[in-house]
Scaffold this active site. Structure first.
Site, PDB file in Angstrom:
ATOM      1  N   TYR A  74       0.815  -1.213   0.000  1.00 23.41           N
ATOM      2  CA  TYR A  74       0.000   0.000   0.000  1.00 23.41           C
ATOM      3  C   TYR A  74       0.854   1.271   0.000  1.00 23.41           C
ATOM      4  O   TYR A  74       0.481   2.245  -0.654  1.00 23.41           O
ATOM      5  CB  TYR A  74      -1.029  -0.048   1.143  1.00 23.41           C
ATOM      6  N   ASP A 107      -1.421  -5.097  -8.874  1.00 19.91           N
ATOM      7  CA  ASP A 107      -1.059  -3.691  -8.693  1.00 19.91           C
ATOM      8  C   ASP A 107      -1.953  -2.704  -9.426  1.00 19.91           C
ATOM      9  O   ASP A 107      -1.729  -1.493  -9.369  1.00 19.91           O
ATOM     10  CB  ASP A 107       0.404  -3.475  -9.121  1.00 19.91           C
ATOM     11  N   HIS A 122      -4.808 -13.442  -9.505  1.00 22.21           N
ATOM     12  CA  HIS A 122      -4.510 -13.420  -8.059  1.00 22.21           C
ATOM     13  C   HIS A 122      -5.240 -12.308  -7.328  1.00 22.21           C
ATOM     14  O   HIS A 122      -4.804 -11.877  -6.260  1.00 22.21           O
ATOM     15  CB  HIS A 122      -2.989 -13.300  -7.843  1.00 22.21           C
ATOM     16  N   CYS A 151     -13.337  -4.012   9.768  1.00 22.86           N
ATOM     17  CA  CYS A 151     -14.501  -3.863   8.888  1.00 22.86           C
ATOM     18  C   CYS A 151     -15.434  -2.764   9.406  1.00 22.86           C
ATOM     19  O   CYS A 151     -15.749  -2.721  10.600  1.00 22.86           O
ATOM     20  CB  CYS A 151     -15.218  -5.210   8.852  1.00 22.86           C
ATOM     21  N   CYS A 154     -18.811  -4.860  10.650  1.00 22.58           N
ATOM     22  CA  CYS A 154     -18.901  -5.775  11.806  1.00 22.58           C
ATOM     23  C   CYS A 154     -17.651  -5.743  12.669  1.00 22.58           C
ATOM     24  O   CYS A 154     -17.536  -6.516  13.603  1.00 22.58           O
ATOM     25  CB  CYS A 154     -19.153  -7.199  11.313  1.00 22.58           C
ATOM     26  N   GLY A 191       7.176 -10.907 -18.647  1.00 22.15           N
ATOM     27  CA  GLY A 191       7.717 -10.757 -17.288  1.00 22.15           C
ATOM     28  C   GLY A 191       7.210 -11.761 -16.278  1.00 22.15           C
ATOM     29  O   GLY A 191       6.843 -11.385 -15.173  1.00 22.15           O
ATOM     30  N   THR A 192       7.221 -13.019 -16.648  1.00 26.19           N
ATOM     31  CA  THR A 192       6.807 -14.032 -15.674  1.00 26.19           C
ATOM     32  C   THR A 192       7.749 -15.232 -15.712  1.00 26.19           C
ATOM     33  O   THR A 192       8.147 -15.689 -16.784  1.00 26.19           O
ATOM     34  CB  THR A 192       5.328 -14.449 -15.893  1.00 26.19           C
ATOM     35  N   ASN A 217      10.964 -11.142 -21.833  1.00 25.38           N
ATOM     36  CA  ASN A 217      11.537 -11.283 -20.491  1.00 25.38           C
ATOM     37  C   ASN A 217      13.008 -10.863 -20.581  1.00 25.38           C
ATOM     38  O   ASN A 217      13.623 -10.968 -21.641  1.00 25.38           O
ATOM     39  CB  ASN A 217      11.430 -12.741 -19.992  1.00 25.38           C
ATOM     40  N   GLU A 219      15.272 -12.388 -19.006  1.00 26.75           N
ATOM     41  CA  GLU A 219      16.061 -13.629 -19.038  1.00 26.75           C
ATOM     42  C   GLU A 219      15.148 -14.821 -19.317  1.00 26.75           C
ATOM     43  O   GLU A 219      13.928 -14.704 -19.129  1.00 26.75           O
ATOM     44  CB  GLU A 219      16.808 -13.822 -17.723  1.00 26.75           C
TER      45      GLU A 219
HETATM   46  P1  NAD Z   1       8.392 -13.430 -10.455  1.00 28.26           P
HETATM   47  O1  NAD Z   1       8.695 -12.452  -9.417  1.00 28.26           O
HETATM   48  O2  NAD Z   1       8.435 -14.860 -10.152  1.00 28.26           O
HETATM   49  O3  NAD Z   1       9.282 -13.194 -11.784  1.00 28.26           O
HETATM   50  C1  NAD Z   1       9.411 -11.989 -12.404  1.00 28.26           C
HETATM   51  C2  NAD Z   1       9.875 -12.212 -13.860  1.00 28.26           C
HETATM   52  O4  NAD Z   1      10.034 -10.954 -14.484  1.00 28.26           O
HETATM   53  C3  NAD Z   1      11.227 -12.939 -14.015  1.00 28.26           C
HETATM   54  O5  NAD Z   1      11.090 -13.932 -15.001  1.00 28.26           O
HETATM   55  C4  NAD Z   1      12.199 -11.834 -14.470  1.00 28.26           C
HETATM   56  O6  NAD Z   1      13.219 -12.335 -15.311  1.00 28.26           O
HETATM   57  C5  NAD Z   1      11.263 -10.925 -15.210  1.00 28.26           C
HETATM   58  N1  NAD Z   1      11.670  -9.529 -15.253  1.00 28.26           N
HETATM   59  C6  NAD Z   1      12.290  -8.792 -14.312  1.00 28.26           C
HETATM   60  N2  NAD Z   1      12.432  -7.527 -14.707  1.00 28.26           N
HETATM   61  C7  NAD Z   1      11.869  -7.438 -15.933  1.00 28.26           C
HETATM   62  C8  NAD Z   1      11.679  -6.384 -16.860  1.00 28.26           C
HETATM   63  N3  NAD Z   1      12.094  -5.125 -16.611  1.00 28.26           N
HETATM   64  N4  NAD Z   1      11.069  -6.656 -18.028  1.00 28.26           N
HETATM   65  C9  NAD Z   1      10.653  -7.921 -18.318  1.00 28.26           C
HETATM   66  N5  NAD Z   1      10.793  -8.968 -17.469  1.00 28.26           N
HETATM   67  C10 NAD Z   1      11.389  -8.722 -16.295  1.00 28.26           C
HETATM   68  O7  NAD Z   1       6.995 -12.997 -10.936  1.00 28.26           O
HETATM   69  P2  NAD Z   1       5.796 -13.844 -11.290  1.00 28.26           P
HETATM   70  O8  NAD Z   1       6.218 -14.989 -12.149  1.00 28.26           O
HETATM   71  O9  NAD Z   1       4.824 -12.887 -11.771  1.00 28.26           O
HETATM   72  O10 NAD Z   1       5.264 -14.525  -9.934  1.00 28.26           O
HETATM   73  C11 NAD Z   1       5.248 -13.946  -8.679  1.00 28.26           C
HETATM   74  C12 NAD Z   1       3.865 -13.708  -8.124  1.00 28.26           C
HETATM   75  O11 NAD Z   1       4.000 -12.577  -7.303  1.00 28.26           O
HETATM   76  C13 NAD Z   1       2.862 -13.332  -9.134  1.00 28.26           C
HETATM   77  O12 NAD Z   1       1.834 -14.214  -9.029  1.00 28.26           O
HETATM   78  C14 NAD Z   1       2.322 -11.973  -8.748  1.00 28.26           C
HETATM   79  O13 NAD Z   1       0.985 -12.057  -8.328  1.00 28.26           O
HETATM   80  C15 NAD Z   1       3.020 -11.607  -7.504  1.00 28.26           C
HETATM   81  N6  NAD Z   1       3.642 -10.260  -7.566  1.00 28.26           N
HETATM   82  C16 NAD Z   1       2.964  -9.235  -8.107  1.00 28.26           C
HETATM   83  C17 NAD Z   1       3.546  -7.988  -8.163  1.00 28.26           C
HETATM   84  C18 NAD Z   1       2.759  -6.890  -8.788  1.00 28.26           C
HETATM   85  O14 NAD Z   1       1.537  -6.893  -8.686  1.00 28.26           O
HETATM   86  N7  NAD Z   1       3.434  -5.959  -9.468  1.00 28.26           N
HETATM   87  C19 NAD Z   1       4.828  -7.794  -7.667  1.00 28.26           C
HETATM   88  C20 NAD Z   1       5.493  -8.875  -7.094  1.00 28.26           C
HETATM   89  C21 NAD Z   1       4.885 -10.125  -7.058  1.00 28.26           C
END
Ligand code: NAD
Length: 250
Positions: A74, A107, A122, A151, A154, A191-192, A217, A219
């Site tokens: 937050y 976010d 999520h 809340c 309640c 980015g996952t 990504n 990497e």
């Molecule tokens: P992760 O944290 O497991 O992985 C992040 C991925 O992003 C990695 O593969 C990394 O190589 C890549 N990455 C990093 N910087 C980057 C960039 N500038 N451009 C492109 N790629 C980039 O994330 P995930 O797989 O999303 O899983 C973690 C869980 O955590 C998710 O389910 C999510 O809900 C939650 N989460 C959300 C937030 C958010 O809402 N912003 C932040 C942190 C974690």
């Protein structure tokens, strides 16, 4: 399968030909908005204890859990703005090149960038939900200076309306994401890591149903060597800007 400008042209061609494209985003798309991912060297878990997000731990220790939750989600998220990658996906949707975004993020940046069809796998940090009576209230309208927040109806304990470890996936987002994986002929992963189940299964399912996979990504991920057809290696904003240029979208 590698980076390079010819790859953007190839990716743009695949996007143009797709009948039904779906984006699937993770924490990496929001890194350049100033929100760190959970994992990796600069990830949130190198600084914070992830147990604050385990549902049983949270219920047993709401006050210390909330102190971390407030600091991570937050204080932090409120300062972040959508970046060129979020904005690019919204522009693709407006141009009829993208059907939906499935996001693991909580976010709110896809909404703020203007995307319309978003499945939040999520949940979202916007609302808080009462663990006693189930009513919801906006986090922005809740006093977070006294923790844990309670809340308005309640006086029960409030919890962020996103999925904690040990909680089920919101049914509607789950069903709609599975439907996207059945229908789509293109998935764009941004980015996952592909390490968080069951979300990580969605692109594999889409692939099994015949979808092409474009991945952005910094990497390689769990997907890169298994299902990715075109890997645009680089930061989300750089790669999405390259793709937008190749598509002729300003
Ligand atoms: P992760 O944290 O497991 O992985 C992040 C991925 O992003 C990695 O593969 C990394 O190589 C890549 N990455 C990093 N910087 C980057 C960039 N500038 N451009 C492109 N790629 C980039 O994330 P995930 O797989 O999303 O899983 C973690 C869980 O955590 C998710 O389910 C999510 O809900 C939650 N989460 C959300 C937030 C958010 O809402 N912003 C932040 C942190 C974690």
């Amino acid at each position: 399968m590698s980076g390079g400008s010819a790859n953007y042209e190839r990716a743009a061609e695949v996007v143009r030909r797709a009948r039904h494209a779906t984006a699937f985003t993770g924490a990496g798309i929001s890194v350049e908005s100033g929100i760190p991912p959970f994992r990796g060297k600069d990830g949130l878990w190198s600084k914070y204890d992830p147990s604050c997000l385990e549902i049983n731990h949270f219920l047993a220790h709401p006050e210390p859990s909330w102190e971390l939750i407030k600091e991570i989600f937050y204080d932090f998220f409120d300062r972040a703005e959508p970046n060129a990658a979020h904005i690019g996906l919204a522009a693709m949707e407006r141009q009829g090149l993208l059907h939906a975004v499935i996001t693991q993020n909580i976010d709110n940046l896809h909404q703020r960038a203007g995307s319309q069809t978003i499945y939040e796998f999520h949940g979202n940090s916007r609302d808080l939900v009462c663990v006693r009576c189930g009513s919801r209230q906006a986090a922005a309208e809740t006093n977070l200076s006294r923790l844990p927040p309670s809340c308005m109806r309640c006086d029960g304990l409030l919890k962020p309306d996103f999925v904690f470890f040990g909680e089920p996936i919101p049914e509607q987002a789950h069903t709609r994401s599975l439907a996207e994986a059945q229908i789509a002929d293109l998935f764009i992963l941004i980015g996952t890591t592909g390490e968080v189940v069951p979300a990580s299964m969605i692109p594999f399912l889409a692939r099994r149903r015949g979808a092409a996979i474009i991945e952005i990504n910094t990497e390689p991920s769990n997907y890169t060597h298994q299902i990715t057809d075109i890997f645009l290696q680089g930061k989300a904003t750089t790669a999405m800007t390259g793709l937008m240029t190749a598509l002729g979208i300003k």
